[in-house]
Design a protein around this motif. Structure first.
Motif, PDB file in Angstrom:
ATOM      1  N   TYR A  72      25.034  54.410 -22.686  1.00 39.05           N
ATOM      2  CA  TYR A  72      23.680  54.302 -22.171  1.00 39.05           C
ATOM      3  C   TYR A  72      23.580  53.188 -21.134  1.00 39.05           C
ATOM      4  O   TYR A  72      24.340  52.217 -21.174  1.00 39.05           O
ATOM      5  N   ARG A  73      22.595  53.325 -20.239  1.00 38.23           N
ATOM      6  CA  ARG A  73      22.304  52.278 -19.260  1.00 38.23           C
ATOM      7  C   ARG A  73      20.803  52.051 -19.220  1.00 38.23           C
ATOM      8  O   ARG A  73      20.025  53.004 -19.076  1.00 38.23           O
ATOM      9  N   LEU A  74      20.392  50.799 -19.358  1.00 36.74           N
ATOM     10  CA  LEU A  74      18.985  50.434 -19.305  1.00 36.74           C
ATOM     11  C   LEU A  74      18.714  49.627 -18.045  1.00 36.74           C
ATOM     12  O   LEU A  74      19.351  48.599 -17.805  1.00 36.74           O
ATOM     13  N   ASP A  75      17.763  50.088 -17.227  1.00 35.60           N
ATOM     14  CA  ASP A  75      17.327  49.362 -16.039  1.00 35.60           C
ATOM     15  C   ASP A  75      15.878  48.948 -16.224  1.00 35.60           C
ATOM     16  O   ASP A  75      15.025  49.760 -16.623  1.00 35.60           O
ATOM     17  N   VAL A  76      15.586  47.675 -15.934  1.00 34.78           N
ATOM     18  CA  VAL A  76      14.253  47.122 -16.149  1.00 34.78           C
ATOM     19  C   VAL A  76      13.795  46.396 -14.887  1.00 34.78           C
ATOM     20  O   VAL A  76      14.561  45.616 -14.300  1.00 34.78           O
ATOM     21  N   THR A  77      12.585  46.647 -14.455  1.00 40.78           N
ATOM     22  CA  THR A  77      11.919  45.820 -13.459  1.00 40.78           C
ATOM     23  C   THR A  77      10.692  45.220 -14.132  1.00 40.78           C
ATOM     24  O   THR A  77       9.972  45.912 -14.871  1.00 40.78           O
ATOM     25  N   ALA A  78      10.457  43.924 -13.901  1.00 42.50           N
ATOM     26  CA  ALA A  78       9.401  43.238 -14.637  1.00 42.50           C
ATOM     27  C   ALA A  78       8.743  42.170 -13.776  1.00 42.50           C
ATOM     28  O   ALA A  78       9.355  41.641 -12.835  1.00 42.50           O
ATOM     29  N   ALA A  79       7.517  41.844 -14.108  1.00 39.07           N
ATOM     30  CA  ALA A  79       6.786  40.758 -13.463  1.00 39.07           C
ATOM     31  C   ALA A  79       5.876  40.111 -14.489  1.00 39.07           C
ATOM     32  O   ALA A  79       5.423  40.756 -15.451  1.00 39.07           O
ATOM     33  N   SER A  80       5.621  38.826 -14.305  1.00 37.89           N
ATOM     34  CA  SER A  80       4.679  38.125 -15.173  1.00 37.89           C
ATOM     35  C   SER A  80       3.908  37.099 -14.368  1.00 37.89           C
ATOM     36  O   SER A  80       4.371  36.621 -13.327  1.00 37.89           O
ATOM     37  N   PHE A  81       2.730  36.770 -14.866  1.00 36.02           N
ATOM     38  CA  PHE A  81       1.893  35.724 -14.279  1.00 36.02           C
ATOM     39  C   PHE A  81       1.546  34.729 -15.377  1.00 36.02           C
ATOM     40  O   PHE A  81       1.234  35.128 -16.509  1.00 36.02           O
ATOM     41  N   SER A  82       1.592  33.450 -15.040  1.00 35.34           N
ATOM     42  CA  SER A  82       1.273  32.407 -16.012  1.00 35.34           C
ATOM     43  C   SER A  82       0.094  31.599 -15.512  1.00 35.34           C
ATOM     44  O   SER A  82      -0.029  31.306 -14.313  1.00 35.34           O
ATOM     45  N   PHE A  83      -0.772  31.222 -16.443  1.00 30.03           N
ATOM     46  CA  PHE A  83      -2.004  30.515 -16.121  1.00 30.03           C
ATOM     47  C   PHE A  83      -2.052  29.206 -16.912  1.00 30.03           C
ATOM     48  O   PHE A  83      -2.122  29.211 -18.139  1.00 30.03           O
ATOM     49  N   ARG A  84      -1.935  28.070 -16.182  1.00 28.06           N
ATOM     50  CA  ARG A  84      -2.122  26.732 -16.749  1.00 28.06           C
ATOM     51  C   ARG A  84      -1.173  26.433 -17.915  1.00 28.06           C
ATOM     52  O   ARG A  84      -1.523  25.680 -18.823  1.00 28.06           O
ATOM     53  N   ASN A  85       0.005  27.033 -17.880  1.00 27.79           N
ATOM     54  CA  ASN A  85       0.993  26.847 -18.957  1.00 27.79           C
ATOM     55  C   ASN A  85       0.392  27.175 -20.322  1.00 27.79           C
ATOM     56  O   ASN A  85       0.778  26.596 -21.339  1.00 27.79           O
ATOM     57  N   ARG A  86      -0.543  28.107 -20.338  1.00 25.23           N
ATOM     58  CA  ARG A  86      -1.218  28.467 -21.571  1.00 25.23           C
ATOM     59  C   ARG A  86      -1.179  29.965 -21.849  1.00 25.23           C
ATOM     60  O   ARG A  86      -0.963  30.389 -22.988  1.00 25.23           O
ATOM     61  N   LEU A  87      -1.379  30.776 -20.796  1.00 25.28           N
ATOM     62  CA  LEU A  87      -1.470  32.227 -20.953  1.00 25.28           C
ATOM     63  C   LEU A  87      -0.462  32.907 -20.034  1.00 25.28           C
ATOM     64  O   LEU A  87      -0.306  32.518 -18.875  1.00 25.28           O
ATOM     65  N   GLU A  88       0.208  33.930 -20.567  1.00 24.94           N
ATOM     66  CA  GLU A  88       1.164  34.736 -19.795  1.00 24.94           C
ATOM     67  C   GLU A  88       0.763  36.206 -19.876  1.00 24.94           C
ATOM     68  O   GLU A  88       0.467  36.721 -20.946  1.00 24.94           O
ATOM     69  N   VAL A  89       0.745  36.855 -18.722  1.00 32.06           N
ATOM     70  CA  VAL A  89       0.482  38.289 -18.627  1.00 32.06           C
ATOM     71  C   VAL A  89       1.715  38.931 -18.009  1.00 32.06           C
ATOM     72  O   VAL A  89       2.195  38.480 -16.966  1.00 32.06           O
ATOM     73  N   LEU A 105      15.051  58.306 -20.605  1.00 37.40           N
ATOM     74  CA  LEU A 105      13.790  57.958 -21.237  1.00 37.40           C
ATOM     75  C   LEU A 105      13.116  56.875 -20.396  1.00 37.40           C
ATOM     76  O   LEU A 105      13.795  56.011 -19.833  1.00 37.40           O
ATOM     77  N   ARG A 106      11.774  56.905 -20.353  1.00 43.60           N
ATOM     78  CA  ARG A 106      11.029  55.932 -19.570  1.00 43.60           C
ATOM     79  C   ARG A 106       9.921  55.322 -20.426  1.00 43.60           C
ATOM     80  O   ARG A 106       9.277  56.023 -21.211  1.00 43.60           O
ATOM     81  N   GLN A 107       9.713  54.020 -20.226  1.00 44.07           N
ATOM     82  CA  GLN A 107       8.678  53.325 -20.987  1.00 44.07           C
ATOM     83  C   GLN A 107       8.058  52.216 -20.131  1.00 44.07           C
ATOM     84  O   GLN A 107       8.736  51.587 -19.332  1.00 44.07           O
ATOM     85  N   GLN A 108       6.771  51.992 -20.324  1.00 47.58           N
ATOM     86  CA  GLN A 108       6.068  50.873 -19.718  1.00 47.58           C
ATOM     87  C   GLN A 108       5.578  49.942 -20.820  1.00 47.58           C
ATOM     88  O   GLN A 108       5.114  50.396 -21.872  1.00 47.58           O
ATOM     89  N   THR A 109       5.678  48.626 -20.565  1.00 46.10           N
ATOM     90  CA  THR A 109       5.245  47.620 -21.530  1.00 46.10           C
ATOM     91  C   THR A 109       4.313  46.634 -20.850  1.00 46.10           C
ATOM     92  O   THR A 109       4.635  46.094 -19.791  1.00 46.10           O
ATOM     93  N   PHE A 110       3.156  46.392 -21.474  1.00 49.22           N
ATOM     94  CA  PHE A 110       2.178  45.436 -20.974  1.00 49.22           C
ATOM     95  C   PHE A 110       2.018  44.344 -22.026  1.00 49.22           C
ATOM     96  O   PHE A 110       1.754  44.650 -23.201  1.00 49.22           O
ATOM     97  N   GLY A 111       2.197  43.086 -21.621  1.00 45.78           N
ATOM     98  CA  GLY A 111       2.211  42.009 -22.599  1.00 45.78           C
ATOM     99  C   GLY A 111       1.224  40.899 -22.310  1.00 45.78           C
ATOM    100  O   GLY A 111       0.904  40.601 -21.159  1.00 45.78           O
ATOM    101  N   LEU A 112       0.738  40.272 -23.387  1.00 45.39           N
ATOM    102  CA  LEU A 112      -0.056  39.050 -23.337  1.00 45.39           C
ATOM    103  C   LEU A 112       0.567  38.052 -24.297  1.00 45.39           C
ATOM    104  O   LEU A 112       0.954  38.408 -25.422  1.00 45.39           O
ATOM    105  N   LYS A 113       0.672  36.802 -23.857  1.00 46.49           N
ATOM    106  CA  LYS A 113       1.180  35.736 -24.720  1.00 46.49           C
ATOM    107  C   LYS A 113       0.312  34.500 -24.525  1.00 46.49           C
ATOM    108  O   LYS A 113      -0.014  34.133 -23.384  1.00 46.49           O
ATOM    109  N   TYR A 114      -0.049  33.830 -25.632  1.00 41.97           N
ATOM    110  CA  TYR A 114      -0.921  32.659 -25.566  1.00 41.97           C
ATOM    111  C   TYR A 114      -0.304  31.519 -26.370  1.00 41.97           C
ATOM    112  O   TYR A 114       0.077  31.700 -27.532  1.00 41.97           O
ATOM    113  N   ARG A 115      -0.177  30.371 -25.728  1.00 45.88           N
ATOM    114  CA  ARG A 115       0.354  29.179 -26.418  1.00 45.88           C
ATOM    115  C   ARG A 115      -0.768  28.588 -27.262  1.00 45.88           C
ATOM    116  O   ARG A 115      -1.749  28.090 -26.728  1.00 45.88           O
ATOM    117  N   VAL A 116      -0.575  28.602 -28.579  1.00 43.27           N
ATOM    118  CA  VAL A 116      -1.654  28.216 -29.478  1.00 43.27           C
ATOM    119  C   VAL A 116      -1.541  26.776 -29.958  1.00 43.27           C
ATOM    120  O   VAL A 116      -2.540  26.158 -30.343  1.00 43.27           O
TER     121      VAL A 116
END
Length: 279
Positions: A72-89, A105-116
């Motif tokens: 198998y071969r997995l290819d990924v393109t990704a981007a993220s934005f960070s806000f005030r070292n607190r929130l990542e999209v 197979l194809r998949q899309q992933t949308f993520g949110l991360k918050y430093r608590v």
């Protein structure tokens, strides 16, 4: 989409560090980009927030990744934005080429991360972040045929990361532990839930690394995965990586990966390579 992502990498690399990256955070404290787009290692999202933004800054990353194992071969393109070292999209597009079956197979992933709470380096608490990832298959015929119960779902996780600047052997060390609630099959590329199990389970993911010098680190990652489909056993994933951070604008990660059994094909081992630019 991949062409646009590569153009973004080239553009970011062409801009000087002083103009594009915050000077306050230490080199490598934004981590790399995982296969799902969140900041961390290759396999595991860490508690770190992507890029090098400080409390009054906004930044981002773009990354391209390839993982090649026996069948198998997995290819990924990704981007993220960070806000005030607190929130990542974050957002990621994954294409799994099933070379032995002549399809993909194809998949899309949308993520949110918050430093608590906490801090990566200072204070009594490690950096603790909570995250959620919404994933959806855009080609679902094969996952449905092998017993997947749904084409989209969400994962939730809690991660804790810590860096020790003067650790054993007078080196800088990093450790991360992530606990994820999920029912994804093969990271979600084979859908969610199955004939054996259709409930979310808690899975443990971990990483540890040592810096050989300021910009070069080696380490290990481990990711536990659920086993929901009766047609083929799913095994945990692990990697041994080398990460190079020549500047705050760019990082390169290479790894040996062992993904175990995938869709009935056993002993899937190979390489992982990811290039990331930060701004």
């Amino acid at each position: 989409m991949k062409k646009k992502m590569i153009q973004g990498l080239v553009l970011a690399l062409a801009v000087s560090s002083s103009a594009m990256a915050a000077e306050g955070r230490l080199l490598a404290t934004g981590g790399a980009t995982s296969v799902e787009g969140s900041a961390g290692g290759g396999l595991v999202p860490w508690a770190v927030i992507s890029g090098y933004t400080e409390d009054d800054e906004i930044g981002g990353t773009v990354a391209v990744t390839r993982a090649q194992v026996d069948d198998y071969r997995l290819d990924v393109t990704a981007a993220s934005f960070s806000f005030r070292n607190r929130l990542e999209v974050s957002v990621a597009s994954q294409i799994l080429n099933l070379e032995n079956l002549g399809t993909e197979l194809r998949q899309q992933t949308f993520g949110l991360k918050y430093r608590v709470a906490g801090d990566l380096i200072y204070g009594d608490l490690p950096q603790i972040s909570a995250g959620v990832q919404y994933k959806r298959n855009t080609r679902y015929d094969l996952p449905e045929a092998v017993g997947s119960q749904r084409d989209s779902d969400w994962d939730a996780y809690l991660a804790a990361s810590r860096v020790w600047l003067a650790g054993p052997f007078n080196r800088t060390w990093l450790a991360n532990v992530t606990v994820r609630a999920t029912r994804a099959n093969q990271f979600g590329l084979l859908g969610y839930g199955g004939d054996l199990n259709d409930s979310r389970e808690l899975q443990v993911e971990a990483a540890a690394g040592m810096f050989l010098n300021r910009g070069l680190a080696v380490g290990l990652e481990y990711r536990q995965k659920p086993d929901n489909l009766g047609f083929a056993e799913e095994e945990d994933a692990m990697s041994a990586f080398v990460a190079w951070f020549p500047s705050k604008n760019v990082s390169l990660v290479g790894a040996y990966v062992d993904l175990g059994s995938i869709a009935g094909a056993n002993n899937q081992t190979g390489y992982y390579l990811s290039l990331q630019a930060s701004f």
